[in-house]
Design an enzyme around this catalytic site. Sequence first.
Site, PDB file in Angstrom:
ATOM      1  CG  HIS A  14      -1.844   1.150   1.305  1.00  0.00           C
ATOM      2  ND1 HIS A  14      -3.178   0.987   1.596  1.00  0.00           N
ATOM      3  CD2 HIS A  14      -1.677   2.486   1.119  1.00  0.00           C
ATOM      4  CE1 HIS A  14      -3.778   2.167   1.584  1.00  0.00           C
ATOM      5  NE2 HIS A  14      -2.879   3.100   1.303  1.00  0.00           N
ATOM      6  CG  HIS A  16      -0.966   7.169  -1.068  1.00  0.00           C
ATOM      7  ND1 HIS A  16      -2.219   7.273  -1.625  1.00  0.00           N
ATOM      8  CD2 HIS A  16      -1.127   6.517   0.116  1.00  0.00           C
ATOM      9  CE1 HIS A  16      -3.107   6.705  -0.815  1.00  0.00           C
ATOM     10  NE2 HIS A  16      -2.467   6.243   0.251  1.00  0.00           N
ATOM     11  CE  LYS A 100      -7.944   2.196  -0.336  1.00  0.00           C
ATOM     12  NZ  LYS A 100      -6.792   3.007  -0.035  1.00  0.00           N
ATOM     13  CG  HIS A 137      -9.824   4.642   3.529  1.00  0.00           C
ATOM     14  ND1 HIS A 137      -8.604   5.289   3.593  1.00  0.00           N
ATOM     15  CD2 HIS A 137     -10.545   5.114   4.573  1.00  0.00           C
ATOM     16  CE1 HIS A 137      -8.614   6.122   4.621  1.00  0.00           C
ATOM     17  NE2 HIS A 137      -9.775   6.039   5.228  1.00  0.00           N
ATOM     18  CG  HIS A 175      -4.804   2.407   6.007  1.00  0.00           C
ATOM     19  ND1 HIS A 175      -6.152   2.345   6.233  1.00  0.00           N
ATOM     20  CD2 HIS A 175      -4.654   3.101   4.858  1.00  0.00           C
ATOM     21  CE1 HIS A 175      -6.786   2.973   5.263  1.00  0.00           C
ATOM     22  NE2 HIS A 175      -5.903   3.436   4.411  1.00  0.00           N
ATOM     23  CG  ASP A 248      -1.628   4.967   4.019  1.00  0.00           C
ATOM     24  OD1 ASP A 248      -1.743   5.272   2.816  1.00  0.00           O
ATOM     25  OD2 ASP A 248      -2.379   5.398   4.906  1.00  0.00           O
TER      26      ASP A 248
HETATM   27  O1  DOR Z   1      -3.300   9.705   5.642  1.00  0.00           O
HETATM   28  C1  DOR Z   1      -3.649   9.367   4.535  1.00  0.00           C
HETATM   29  N1  DOR Z   1      -3.135   9.923   3.425  1.00  0.00           N
HETATM   30  N2  DOR Z   1      -4.578   8.419   4.423  1.00  0.00           N
HETATM   31  C2  DOR Z   1      -5.120   8.104   3.244  1.00  0.00           C
HETATM   32  O2  DOR Z   1      -5.984   7.267   3.217  1.00  0.00           O
HETATM   33  C3  DOR Z   1      -4.710   8.807   2.010  1.00  0.00           C
HETATM   34  C4  DOR Z   1      -3.378   9.388   2.141  1.00  0.00           C
HETATM   35  C5  DOR Z   1      -3.036  10.382   1.056  1.00  0.00           C
HETATM   36  O3  DOR Z   1      -3.251  10.070  -0.117  1.00  0.00           O
HETATM   37  O4  DOR Z   1      -2.509  11.457   1.370  1.00  0.00           O
HETATM   38 ZN    ZN Z   2      -3.389   5.062   1.651  1.00  0.00          ZN
END
Ligand code: DOR
Ligand code: ZN
Length: 346
Positions: A14, A16, A100, A137, A175, A248
């Site tokens: 997971h 980003h 997702k 999520h 998460h 995450d």
């Molecule tokens: O804290 C987070 N940031 N939780 C999420 O689910 C998305 C992520 C983000 O993309 O910044």
């Molecule tokens: Zn995330």
Amino acid sequence: MADSLTIRRPDDWHVHLRDGAMLHGVVAHTARQFARAIVMPNLSPPVTATAAAQAYRERILAALPDGLPFEPLMTAYLTDHTDPADLVRGKGEGVLTAAKLYPANATTNSAHGVSDIRHLAPVLGAMEQAGLVLCVHGEVTDAEVDMFDREAVFIDRHLQWIVREFPALKVVLEHVTTEDGVQFVEAAGPTVAATITPQHLHLNRNAMLVGGMRPHAYCLPVAKRERHRIALRKAATSGSAKFFLGTDSAPHPRHDKESSCGCAGIFNAPFALESYLQVFDDEGALDRFESFASLNGPAFYGLPINEATVTLVRGGVQVSDEIAAGETVIVPFHAGETLRWRLASG
Ligand code: DOR
Ligand code: ZN
């Protein structure tokens, strides 16, 4: 006391990675630590279809430094308008690994998320048939639900329903942050698993709020009270195949975090393995780290484990106060701290 640990190369289930200059600034941090990663689709606009996922995958590969091997595993962002046939095609063509589910407005760039999960039934049925993993999520977004209860309420209202109605669908509670979540996953069948972030193993809500508000400890789902952190540490280090590594890692520019309405997200990619391993060390579970980091995820996703190995050694590594990413700077998780293990080779 072991001073070095060699394990199969881990994956991040997971992450980003963003797009554009931010993608170029952060992708190498993940690729240095992990062989593969499940890449979240919450770009603006989100990655909602196979063609967009394929194009995003190519942008990620193009942003990698020469010679750094890394395989992005792509996800599609479910909306009220997702075409099940497109997902099935994406899975068949090897473009999509998962889809997702963001409840609408649950977090960063989730305004296009799903407004009524029951209406997703045809999509979830098609995913179940096709063997496409559902990443969730797990937070409700209803204004009247306290944000510290949103995960537990999501499990009761939605996750139970999904698992009951689609018994062969593989579901990852992303998460996980609560004892309720851990218990749900443990009690469910082998189609249900969870990822655990390093920050939820290290931080409780006091760490975020006592003695001043620390925006760099803020992410979603938000860190909970101590008993939940303890439950997560137990689950991660238990050896159970249902729990695996998912950072995450969610980079935001420093000024967007240190703001009157700061963004949610913790950038942990640069020292994720070191951060997790410190927890396993403290819990006396070094021998279980490889399962959590390198074996359980591939087993759940039905993918081979990585051939290569990495070695982590005891001996401090200093985490810098900030990390440059293009024109901007990001404050990493553990900024200014010394972690006790470091990645020696990849
Ligand atoms: O804290 C987070 N940031 N939780 C999420 O689910 C998305 C992520 C983000 O993309 O910044
Ligand atoms: Zn995330």
